[in-house]
Design a protein around this motif. Structure first.
Motif, short mmCIF file in Angstrom:
data_model
loop_
_atom_site.label_atom_id
_atom_site.label_comp_id
_atom_site.label_asym_id
_atom_site.label_seq_id
_atom_site.Cartn_x
_atom_site.Cartn_y
_atom_site.Cartn_z
N PRO A 17 86.26 50.97 -1.86
CA PRO A 17 85.28 50.58 -1.13
C PRO A 17 84.77 51.14 0.13
CG PRO A 17 87.09 48.68 -1.57
CD PRO A 17 87.67 50.00 -2.04
N MET A 18 85.52 51.96 0.85
CA MET A 18 85.24 52.61 1.95
C MET A 18 84.61 54.04 1.56
SD MET A 18 85.84 50.77 4.39
CE MET A 18 85.23 51.82 5.62
N HIS A 19 84.84 54.62 0.31
CA HIS A 19 84.28 55.75 -0.26
C HIS A 19 82.86 55.46 -0.51
CE1 HIS A 19 84.60 59.94 -2.42
NE2 HIS A 19 83.77 59.82 -1.48
N GLN A 20 82.82 54.11 -1.23
CA GLN A 20 81.43 53.59 -1.55
C GLN A 20 80.49 53.58 -0.24
OE1 GLN A 20 80.13 53.40 -4.68
NE2 GLN A 20 78.16 52.35 -3.70
N PHE A 21 81.08 52.76 0.96
CA PHE A 21 80.34 52.80 1.99
C PHE A 21 79.81 54.18 2.26
CE2 PHE A 21 80.16 52.98 6.56
CZ PHE A 21 79.65 52.00 7.00
N LEU A 22 80.68 55.09 2.23
CA LEU A 22 80.16 56.43 2.56
C LEU A 22 79.07 57.03 2.09
CD1 LEU A 22 81.03 58.76 4.83
CD2 LEU A 22 82.53 59.72 2.96
N THR A 23 78.90 56.69 0.69
CA THR A 23 77.74 57.12 -0.24
C THR A 23 76.55 56.17 -0.01
OG1 THR A 23 78.26 55.56 -2.01
CG2 THR A 23 79.46 57.66 -2.06
N GLU A 24 76.61 55.26 0.97
CA GLU A 24 75.41 54.25 1.07
C GLU A 24 74.83 54.44 2.31
OE1 GLU A 24 77.07 50.59 0.14
OE2 GLU A 24 76.95 50.67 -2.06
N GLN A 25 75.25 55.36 3.24
CA GLN A 25 74.85 55.58 4.71
C GLN A 25 74.42 56.81 4.94
OE1 GLN A 25 76.88 56.96 7.27
NE2 GLN A 25 77.75 57.48 5.34
N ASP A 26 73.82 57.21 5.97
CA ASP A 26 73.30 58.64 6.35
C ASP A 26 74.21 59.15 7.40
OD1 ASP A 26 71.75 58.72 4.14
OD2 ASP A 26 70.19 57.80 5.21
N ILE A 28 77.38 58.92 8.97
CA ILE A 28 78.75 59.42 8.71
C ILE A 28 78.60 60.46 7.75
CG2 ILE A 28 80.94 59.16 8.25
CD1 ILE A 28 80.61 56.25 9.31
N GLN A 29 79.16 61.75 7.96
CA GLN A 29 78.88 62.75 7.14
C GLN A 29 80.06 63.18 6.06
OE1 GLN A 29 77.62 65.18 10.19
NE2 GLN A 29 75.59 64.42 10.02
N ARG A 30 81.20 63.12 7.03
CA ARG A 30 82.49 63.31 6.20
C ARG A 30 83.57 62.57 6.72
NH1 ARG A 30 80.95 65.81 2.07
NH2 ARG A 30 82.97 66.73 1.47
N VAL A 31 84.55 62.19 6.06
CA VAL A 31 85.90 61.72 6.34
C VAL A 31 86.95 62.39 5.78
CG1 VAL A 31 87.31 59.46 5.98
CG2 VAL A 31 84.69 59.19 6.28
N TYR A 32 87.75 62.59 6.76
CA TYR A 32 89.03 63.56 6.28
C TYR A 32 90.34 62.91 6.37
CZ TYR A 32 85.68 67.44 7.34
OH TYR A 32 84.69 68.46 7.42
N LEU A 33 91.29 63.05 5.08
CA LEU A 33 92.33 62.30 5.23
C LEU A 33 93.44 63.49 5.80
CD1 LEU A 33 94.32 60.18 4.59
CD2 LEU A 33 94.23 60.97 2.16
N ARG A 34 93.96 63.22 7.12
CA ARG A 34 94.52 64.35 7.72
C ARG A 34 96.03 64.00 7.51
NH1 ARG A 34 91.34 68.35 9.61
NH2 ARG A 34 89.49 67.47 10.70
N HIS A 35 96.52 62.83 7.66
CA HIS A 35 97.80 62.62 7.20
C HIS A 35 98.07 61.54 6.35
CE1 HIS A 35 98.74 65.88 10.02
NE2 HIS A 35 97.95 65.30 10.90
#
Length: 232
Positions: A17-26, A28-35
């Motif tokens: 769901p959070m990746h879907q949220f990322l595709t629907e807005q302008d 926030i450009q990237r989300v990095y899974l750091r650890h």
């Protein structure tokens, strides 16, 4: 030791769901899974780094986290006006369980960060023996869109994988360059770029903005690495 950079696109029904949220807005450009920590069989713990023009979207992002049923708890650490960290503890069911399988059920090494983009893509690098790398790619699910962006000998000091643009971003950026969008004065407009690509003006502008944002992120990453090198 060999490495490859994989780009995987999930169909809508397979996205977190959070990746879907990322595709629907302008904003926030990237989300990095750091650890990540998958040692507990009941849940997964992850540290996410959210990057972009976040002032207008941070509260919406946090509300989406709150609404995601599989997320048990989260904690936010603000960095600056362009990024923040989120520690997430999530049930090991569903997407998180599949991520656990992808990142742990192998002798290969996942090289952080894992990167989530706004066009449903997940980008990450894996290092290990070449036969094991080939086997991993061959055994990925057929319903996923998978591409190998890079393949070679592993070198920790090469350019970071934030350099990778999506195929569409590269196409739009190259078209803009050829038409003179980046010349001074400009010789074309976003409308003309869109006409050349047979897409809407808003779509062309969106791809340009995201591609430029990734190149800026590369500049920032290189500057950070250069500063760390001089400091050491």
């Amino acid at each position: 030791m060999r490495y490859l950079q994989l780009q995987i696109r999930f169909p809508p029904e397979e996205r977190h769901p959070m990746h879907q949220f990322l595709t629907e807005q302008d904003s926030i450009q990237r989300v990095y899974l750091r650890h990540w920590n998958f040692s507990n069989p009941e849940y997964v713990a992850t540290l996410l780094h959210i990057v972009g023009n976040i002032e207008s979207e941070r509260e919406e992002y946090l509300a989406a986290l709150e609404a995601t049923e599989s997320i048990q708890e989260f904690d936010v650490t603000l960095i600056d006006d362009r990024s923040f960290y989120v520690y997430v503890r999530e049930s090991a069911q569903g997407f998180a369980g599949r991520l656990r399988g992808l990142l742990t059920d192998t002798e290969l090494l996942i090289v952080p960060p894992v990167e989530y983009g706004t066009e449903s893509e997940m980008l990450f690098e894996i290092a290990g023996e070449q036969d094991a790398l080939k086997s991993l790619v061959a055994n990925l699910s057929d319903h996923l869109s998978v591409s190998v962006n890079r393949l070679g000998e592993y070198d920790a000091f090469r350019e970071p994988h934030v350099t990778a643009l999506t195929d569409r971003q590269e196409e739009v950026l190259e078209t803009a360059r050829k038409l003179g969008y980046y010349e001074i004065p400009r010789r074309t407009s976003v409308r003309e770029i869109a006409d050349e690509l047979n897409c809407s003006k808003s779509t062309a502008a969106n791809h340009l903005r995201k591609a430029e944002s990734r190149l800026v992120a590369l500049y920032e990453e290189r500057s950070r690495l250069s500063y760390q090198s001089e400091d050491s």
